[in-house]
Motif scaffolding. Sequence first.
Motif, PDB file in Angstrom:
ATOM      1  N   UNK A  98      22.443  12.695 -20.021  1.00 43.94           N
ATOM      2  CA  UNK A  98      23.170  12.431 -18.776  1.00 43.94           C
ATOM      3  C   UNK A  98      23.625  13.702 -18.075  1.00 43.94           C
ATOM      4  N   UNK A  99      23.354  14.868 -18.678  1.00 41.51           N
ATOM      5  CA  UNK A  99      23.574  16.159 -18.021  1.00 41.51           C
ATOM      6  C   UNK A  99      22.425  17.074 -18.452  1.00 41.51           C
ATOM      7  N   UNK A 100      21.196  16.765 -17.966  1.00 42.71           N
ATOM      8  CA  UNK A 100      19.992  17.445 -18.471  1.00 42.71           C
ATOM      9  C   UNK A 100      20.140  18.955 -18.487  1.00 42.71           C
ATOM     10  N   UNK A 101      19.704  19.622 -19.580  1.00 43.10           N
ATOM     11  CA  UNK A 101      18.934  19.053 -20.698  1.00 43.10           C
ATOM     12  C   UNK A 101      19.800  18.539 -21.838  1.00 43.10           C
ATOM     13  N   UNK A 102      21.086  18.270 -21.581  1.00 38.54           N
ATOM     14  CA  UNK A 102      21.997  17.892 -22.656  1.00 38.54           C
ATOM     15  C   UNK A 102      22.587  16.503 -22.406  1.00 38.54           C
ATOM     16  N   UNK A 103      23.264  15.997 -23.435  1.00 40.80           N
ATOM     17  CA  UNK A 103      24.118  14.815 -23.314  1.00 40.80           C
ATOM     18  C   UNK A 103      25.561  15.298 -23.287  1.00 40.80           C
ATOM     19  N   UNK A 104      26.393  14.672 -22.449  1.00 37.48           N
ATOM     20  CA  UNK A 104      27.735  15.229 -22.234  1.00 37.48           C
ATOM     21  C   UNK A 104      28.828  14.155 -22.292  1.00 37.48           C
ATOM     22  N   UNK A 105      29.942  14.510 -22.932  1.00 37.64           N
ATOM     23  CA  UNK A 105      31.248  13.823 -22.828  1.00 37.64           C
ATOM     24  C   UNK A 105      31.297  12.427 -23.439  1.00 37.64           C
ATOM     25  N   UNK A 106      30.365  12.078 -24.330  1.00 36.97           N
ATOM     26  CA  UNK A 106      30.479  10.803 -25.020  1.00 36.97           C
ATOM     27  C   UNK A 106      30.040   9.618 -24.190  1.00 36.97           C
ATOM     28  N   UNK A 107      30.348   8.428 -24.718  1.00 37.12           N
ATOM     29  CA  UNK A 107      29.895   7.191 -24.081  1.00 37.12           C
ATOM     30  C   UNK A 107      31.031   6.314 -23.572  1.00 37.12           C
ATOM     31  N   UNK A 108      32.252   6.486 -24.085  1.00 39.37           N
ATOM     32  CA  UNK A 108      33.284   5.496 -23.797  1.00 39.37           C
ATOM     33  C   UNK A 108      33.799   5.579 -22.367  1.00 39.37           C
ATOM     34  N   UNK A 109      33.636   6.728 -21.703  1.00 39.31           N
ATOM     35  CA  UNK A 109      34.110   6.843 -20.310  1.00 39.31           C
ATOM     36  C   UNK A 109      33.276   5.991 -19.364  1.00 39.31           C
ATOM     37  N   UNK A 110      32.112   5.525 -19.833  1.00 38.83           N
ATOM     38  CA  UNK A 110      31.233   4.695 -19.002  1.00 38.83           C
ATOM     39  C   UNK A 110      31.435   3.208 -19.248  1.00 38.83           C
ATOM     40  N   UNK A 111      32.305   2.851 -20.192  1.00 41.75           N
ATOM     41  CA  UNK A 111      32.467   1.455 -20.559  1.00 41.75           C
ATOM     42  C   UNK A 111      33.765   0.861 -20.065  1.00 41.75           C
ATOM     43  N   UNK A 112      33.912  -0.420 -20.303  1.00 41.02           N
ATOM     44  CA  UNK A 112      35.125  -1.151 -19.954  1.00 41.02           C
ATOM     45  C   UNK A 112      35.916  -1.417 -21.232  1.00 41.02           C
ATOM     46  N   UNK A 113      37.161  -0.950 -21.246  1.00 42.28           N
ATOM     47  CA  UNK A 113      38.032  -1.138 -22.388  1.00 42.28           C
ATOM     48  C   UNK A 113      38.814  -2.447 -22.246  1.00 42.28           C
ATOM     49  N   UNK A 114      39.477  -2.818 -23.328  1.00 41.45           N
ATOM     50  CA  UNK A 114      40.310  -4.020 -23.326  1.00 41.45           C
ATOM     51  C   UNK A 114      41.760  -3.622 -23.564  1.00 41.45           C
ATOM     52  N   UNK A 115      42.663  -4.328 -22.919  1.00 39.11           N
ATOM     53  CA  UNK A 115      44.091  -4.086 -23.106  1.00 39.11           C
ATOM     54  C   UNK A 115      44.572  -4.836 -24.337  1.00 39.11           C
TER      55      UNK A 115
END
Length: 262
Positions: free
Chosen positions: A71-88
């Motif tokens: 997601x930041x070629x040529x690397x992967x950056x900052x994990x996956x959870x910032x792109x998801x929906x969390x639960x309260x």
Amino acid sequence: MRNEDITLTAGDAEVTVQPGNGGRVGGLRVDGTELLRQGERFGCFPMVPWCGRIREGRFRDGATVRQMPLNSPPHAIHGTVRDGSWRTARVADGEAVITYDLVEPWPHAGRVTQAVALTPDALTLTMSVETYDDSFPAQIGWHPWFHRNLRGADARLDFAPAWQEERGDDHLPTGNRIDPKPGPWDDCFGMPDGVRVTLTWPGFLELAVTSPEHWVVVYDEQDAAVCVEPQTGPPNGLNTLPRLVTPLQPLEATTTWSWRRI
């Protein structure tokens, strides 16, 4: 519970938590002034299950080499959870707790829990990664975007790292530790006595970012913002300094932002 925005208040401080937008802190206001850069991808987002870049998106997971999306070629950056929906999970007086269950492309089951606690002069973020299944390497960190200019004054940055991770042409640490160089930075620093970085907006506020962790990335190459990112290891750390999450031992980290008016 639904994942709508949560607002916490304490004295003249107010924080907005956005479970539906990657579990980020969407805003922090002190005396009515917003400290964080606004926008869908700004505020302060959690970096899990890794921080910064993974070289070419690949890391060793036991005997297996895993490939993450670039997601930041040529690397992967900052994990996956910032792109998801969390639960309260719960909201109480001055505190909210939100959770996220790890899903693909991350190859392991696990749960991330983040607690956001506000007092009149401090915000504390606490995060854990736990598993009841396979063990796996992981990192925890936070990526706040503080406004560079507040009330007409640019922030002054003050910290005293023990070393700077030498940055290679691929934007990743080479493994060499060097004496800290002057900014601007997009660099990782070692602070073995714990992270402490102070941002001062003259005439308004002094804010200290602290953490028991030993690593901080400082990014101040943009005019609009300054980022101070405490984390449990350096960029590419899943390969160079992995921390293992096991069914008996979660990975936990915390950071506190404390402020005083000046």
